[in-house]
Design a protein around this motif. Structure first.
Motif, PDB file in Angstrom:
ATOM      1  N   MET A   1      80.068 -49.532 -17.816  1.00 25.30           N
ATOM      2  CA  MET A   1      78.845 -49.086 -16.568  1.00 25.30           C
ATOM      3  C   MET A   1      77.398 -48.390 -18.079  1.00 25.30           C
ATOM      4  O   MET A   1      77.715 -48.533 -18.912  1.00 25.30           O
ATOM      5  N   TYR A   2      76.279 -49.359 -17.608  1.00 25.07           N
ATOM      6  CA  TYR A   2      75.323 -49.074 -18.701  1.00 25.07           C
ATOM      7  C   TYR A   2      74.345 -48.195 -17.994  1.00 25.07           C
ATOM      8  O   TYR A   2      73.956 -48.300 -17.245  1.00 25.07           O
ATOM      9  N   LYS A   3      73.403 -47.244 -18.623  1.00 21.30           N
ATOM     10  CA  LYS A   3      72.811 -46.439 -18.503  1.00 21.30           C
ATOM     11  C   LYS A   3      70.896 -47.287 -18.886  1.00 21.30           C
ATOM     12  O   LYS A   3      70.715 -47.682 -19.810  1.00 21.30           O
ATOM     13  N   ILE A   4      70.185 -47.434 -18.139  1.00 19.59           N
ATOM     14  CA  ILE A   4      68.895 -48.136 -18.508  1.00 19.59           C
ATOM     15  C   ILE A   4      68.280 -47.306 -18.329  1.00 19.59           C
ATOM     16  O   ILE A   4      67.951 -46.685 -16.875  1.00 19.59           O
ATOM     17  N   LYS A   5      67.282 -47.157 -18.888  1.00 22.73           N
ATOM     18  CA  LYS A   5      65.908 -46.520 -19.481  1.00 22.73           C
ATOM     19  C   LYS A   5      64.635 -47.236 -18.860  1.00 22.73           C
ATOM     20  O   LYS A   5      64.788 -48.252 -20.536  1.00 22.73           O
ATOM     21  N   VAL A   6      63.638 -46.946 -18.506  1.00 22.99           N
ATOM     22  CA  VAL A   6      62.373 -48.127 -18.172  1.00 22.99           C
ATOM     23  C   VAL A   6      61.128 -47.201 -19.035  1.00 22.99           C
ATOM     24  O   VAL A   6      61.018 -46.356 -17.952  1.00 22.99           O
ATOM     25  N   PHE A  50      68.058 -55.918 -30.472  1.00 20.58           N
ATOM     26  CA  PHE A  50      69.564 -55.900 -30.004  1.00 20.58           C
ATOM     27  C   PHE A  50      70.392 -55.205 -31.169  1.00 20.58           C
ATOM     28  O   PHE A  50      70.774 -53.835 -30.245  1.00 20.58           O
ATOM     29  N   ASN A  51      69.734 -54.336 -31.966  1.00 19.22           N
ATOM     30  CA  ASN A  51      70.780 -53.074 -32.449  1.00 19.22           C
ATOM     31  C   ASN A  51      70.283 -52.727 -32.546  1.00 19.22           C
ATOM     32  O   ASN A  51      71.284 -51.058 -32.043  1.00 19.22           O
ATOM     33  N   GLN A  52      68.981 -51.962 -31.788  1.00 20.05           N
ATOM     34  CA  GLN A  52      68.984 -50.775 -30.834  1.00 20.05           C
ATOM     35  C   GLN A  52      68.322 -50.649 -29.906  1.00 20.05           C
ATOM     36  O   GLN A  52      68.229 -49.654 -29.093  1.00 20.05           O
ATOM     37  N   LYS A  53      68.859 -51.382 -29.027  1.00 21.78           N
ATOM     38  CA  LYS A  53      69.656 -52.242 -27.397  1.00 21.78           C
ATOM     39  C   LYS A  53      67.886 -51.598 -26.660  1.00 21.78           C
ATOM     40  O   LYS A  53      67.653 -50.680 -26.090  1.00 21.78           O
ATOM     41  N   MET A  54      66.863 -52.375 -27.440  1.00 23.18           N
ATOM     42  CA  MET A  54      65.606 -51.942 -26.894  1.00 23.18           C
ATOM     43  C   MET A  54      64.642 -53.012 -26.891  1.00 23.18           C
ATOM     44  O   MET A  54      64.759 -54.191 -27.464  1.00 23.18           O
ATOM     45  N   TYR A  55      64.479 -53.430 -25.319  1.00 22.72           N
ATOM     46  CA  TYR A  55      63.989 -54.197 -25.164  1.00 22.72           C
ATOM     47  C   TYR A  55      62.384 -54.236 -24.797  1.00 22.72           C
ATOM     48  O   TYR A  55      62.346 -53.569 -23.543  1.00 22.72           O
ATOM     49  N   ALA A  56      61.129 -55.384 -24.765  1.00 24.21           N
ATOM     50  CA  ALA A  56      60.282 -54.992 -23.716  1.00 24.21           C
ATOM     51  C   ALA A  56      59.947 -56.650 -22.806  1.00 24.21           C
ATOM     52  O   ALA A  56      60.985 -57.638 -23.692  1.00 24.21           O
ATOM     53  N   ILE A  57      59.941 -56.216 -21.617  1.00 28.03           N
ATOM     54  CA  ILE A  57      60.465 -57.830 -20.558  1.00 28.03           C
ATOM     55  C   ILE A  57      58.838 -57.163 -20.041  1.00 28.03           C
ATOM     56  O   ILE A  57      58.884 -56.370 -19.522  1.00 28.03           O
ATOM     57  N   LYS A  58      58.291 -58.544 -19.845  1.00 32.40           N
ATOM     58  CA  LYS A  58      57.959 -58.808 -18.159  1.00 32.40           C
ATOM     59  C   LYS A  58      58.443 -59.642 -17.313  1.00 32.40           C
ATOM     60  O   LYS A  58      58.874 -60.671 -17.043  1.00 32.40           O
ATOM     61  N   ASN A  60      56.665 -60.606 -13.043  1.00 29.94           N
ATOM     62  CA  ASN A  60      55.796 -61.079 -12.190  1.00 29.94           C
ATOM     63  C   ASN A  60      55.085 -60.558 -13.047  1.00 29.94           C
ATOM     64  O   ASN A  60      53.940 -59.182 -12.509  1.00 29.94           O
ATOM     65  N   ASN A  61      54.394 -60.749 -14.354  1.00 28.60           N
ATOM     66  CA  ASN A  61      52.726 -59.662 -15.330  1.00 28.60           C
ATOM     67  C   ASN A  61      53.220 -58.583 -15.176  1.00 28.60           C
ATOM     68  O   ASN A  61      51.833 -57.919 -16.041  1.00 28.60           O
ATOM     69  N   ASN A  62      54.241 -57.379 -15.328  1.00 26.63           N
ATOM     70  CA  ASN A  62      54.144 -56.368 -15.355  1.00 26.63           C
ATOM     71  C   ASN A  62      54.945 -56.336 -16.753  1.00 26.63           C
ATOM     72  O   ASN A  62      55.775 -57.155 -16.950  1.00 26.63           O
ATOM     73  N   ILE A  63      54.547 -55.734 -17.773  1.00 25.16           N
ATOM     74  CA  ILE A  63      55.157 -55.336 -18.837  1.00 25.16           C
ATOM     75  C   ILE A  63      56.285 -54.093 -19.337  1.00 25.16           C
ATOM     76  O   ILE A  63      55.484 -52.652 -18.986  1.00 25.16           O
ATOM     77  N   TYR A  64      57.646 -53.993 -18.654  1.00 22.91           N
ATOM     78  CA  TYR A  64      58.419 -52.563 -19.332  1.00 22.91           C
ATOM     79  C   TYR A  64      59.258 -52.730 -20.253  1.00 22.91           C
ATOM     80  O   TYR A  64      59.635 -53.848 -20.978  1.00 22.91           O
ATOM     81  N   HIS A  65      59.344 -51.752 -20.741  1.00 28.23           N
ATOM     82  CA  HIS A  65      59.459 -51.101 -22.309  1.00 28.23           C
ATOM     83  C   HIS A  65      61.421 -50.640 -21.471  1.00 28.23           C
ATOM     84  O   HIS A  65      61.594 -49.500 -21.175  1.00 28.23           O
ATOM     85  N   VAL A  66      62.169 -51.930 -22.404  1.00 29.65           N
ATOM     86  CA  VAL A  66      63.888 -51.120 -21.407  1.00 29.65           C
ATOM     87  C   VAL A  66      64.550 -50.852 -23.193  1.00 29.65           C
ATOM     88  O   VAL A  66      64.678 -51.219 -23.814  1.00 29.65           O
ATOM     89  N   ASP A  67      65.782 -49.637 -22.615  1.00 28.12           N
ATOM     90  CA  ASP A  67      66.718 -49.072 -23.522  1.00 28.12           C
ATOM     91  C   ASP A  67      67.732 -49.048 -22.715  1.00 28.12           C
ATOM     92  O   ASP A  67      67.921 -48.678 -21.397  1.00 28.12           O
ATOM     93  N   ILE A  68      68.772 -49.978 -23.719  1.00 30.23           N
ATOM     94  CA  ILE A  68      70.366 -49.868 -22.476  1.00 30.23           C
ATOM     95  C   ILE A  68      71.269 -49.378 -23.789  1.00 30.23           C
ATOM     96  O   ILE A  68      70.624 -49.248 -24.480  1.00 30.23           O
ATOM     97  N   TYR A  69      71.796 -48.177 -23.018  1.00 31.28           N
ATOM     98  CA  TYR A  69      73.125 -47.155 -22.875  1.00 31.28           C
ATOM     99  C   TYR A  69      74.590 -47.703 -22.434  1.00 31.28           C
ATOM    100  O   TYR A  69      74.320 -47.388 -21.854  1.00 31.28           O
ATOM    101  N   ASP A  70      74.952 -47.928 -23.838  1.00 33.89           N
ATOM    102  CA  ASP A  70      76.718 -48.924 -23.316  1.00 33.89           C
ATOM    103  C   ASP A  70      77.401 -47.273 -23.000  1.00 33.89           C
ATOM    104  O   ASP A  70      77.375 -46.236 -23.880  1.00 33.89           O
ATOM    105  N   ALA A  71      78.675 -47.412 -22.855  1.00 29.79           N
ATOM    106  CA  ALA A  71      79.613 -46.349 -22.989  1.00 29.79           C
ATOM    107  C   ALA A  71      79.833 -45.768 -24.380  1.00 29.79           C
ATOM    108  O   ALA A  71      79.528 -44.553 -24.196  1.00 29.79           O
ATOM    109  N   LEU A  72      79.621 -46.335 -25.313  1.00 28.20           N
ATOM    110  CA  LEU A  72      79.574 -45.317 -26.195  1.00 28.20           C
ATOM    111  C   LEU A  72      78.474 -44.203 -27.031  1.00 28.20           C
ATOM    112  O   LEU A  72      78.329 -43.184 -27.408  1.00 28.20           O
ATOM    113  N   ASP A  73      77.073 -45.279 -26.802  1.00 29.38           N
ATOM    114  CA  ASP A  73      75.933 -44.171 -26.555  1.00 29.38           C
ATOM    115  C   ASP A  73      75.934 -43.125 -25.734  1.00 29.38           C
ATOM    116  O   ASP A  73      75.908 -41.986 -26.014  1.00 29.38           O
TER     117      ASP A  73
END
Length: 159
Positions: A1-6, A50-58, A60-73
């Motif tokens: 299970m991953y926890k995703i924060k957008v 990858f190390n901080q599990k932080m991503y900027a994802i576009k 459909n032309n909208n930019i989202y900042h995404v943090d991913i938390y795995d089970a250990l996090d």
């Protein structure tokens, strides 16, 4: 299970099984075509730490900042400890090319985690860059109205 924060606002859980069921095709490097509920979605990874599990994802032309938390996090967070690597940030770099609209701090200023440092306009969207940690601003490398490239140094913290 991953926890995703957008965008620091929305949090949701995704299972590995859900991810495996996604209809995703990589169309070129870091660009993807997703089909969900008969809807076509274009996605591009603009910035990946990858190390901080932080991503900027576009998407459909909208930019989202995404943090991913795995089970250990998630276990570390549940125990009340800070997640290690993300608190050791000593400089802020531009996550994407853009225009500096506003600078909210000065050199020598004390800041707290999540304090707004500056606003970067990219693709007609205002992106507030928040402080990743408590600290003191060592230097500001940009000026209001300046255009910056991706990964340009914006702000340095005292170590």
């Amino acid at each position: 299970m991953y926890k995703i924060k957008v965008n620091e606002n929305h949090t949701f859980d995704i299972t590995k099984e859900t991810m495996e069921k996604l209809d995703v095709v990589e169309t070129s490097a870091n660009k993807f075509h997703i089909l969900q509920d008969h809807t076509s979605i274009k996605a591009e990874i603009l910035n990946a730490d990858f190390n901080q599990k932080m991503y900027a994802i576009k998407v459909n032309n909208n930019i989202y900042h995404v943090d991913i938390y795995d089970a250990l996090d998630q276990q570390i967070e549940a125990l009340g400890f800070e997640i290690g690597a993300s608190k050791q940030v000593n400089d802020i770099k531009a996550p994407m090319p853009g225009l500096i609209l506003e600078i909210n701090v000065k050199e020598g200023q004390d800041v707290k985690e999540n304090d707004p440092l500056l606003i970067l306009e990219a693709m007609k969207m205002e992106n507030v860059i928040n402080s990743p940690r408590d600290g003191v601003i060592k230097s500001i490398q940009v000026k209001q109205g300046e255009t910056v490239d991706k990964n340009s140094l914006l702000i340095e913290f005292e170590a």
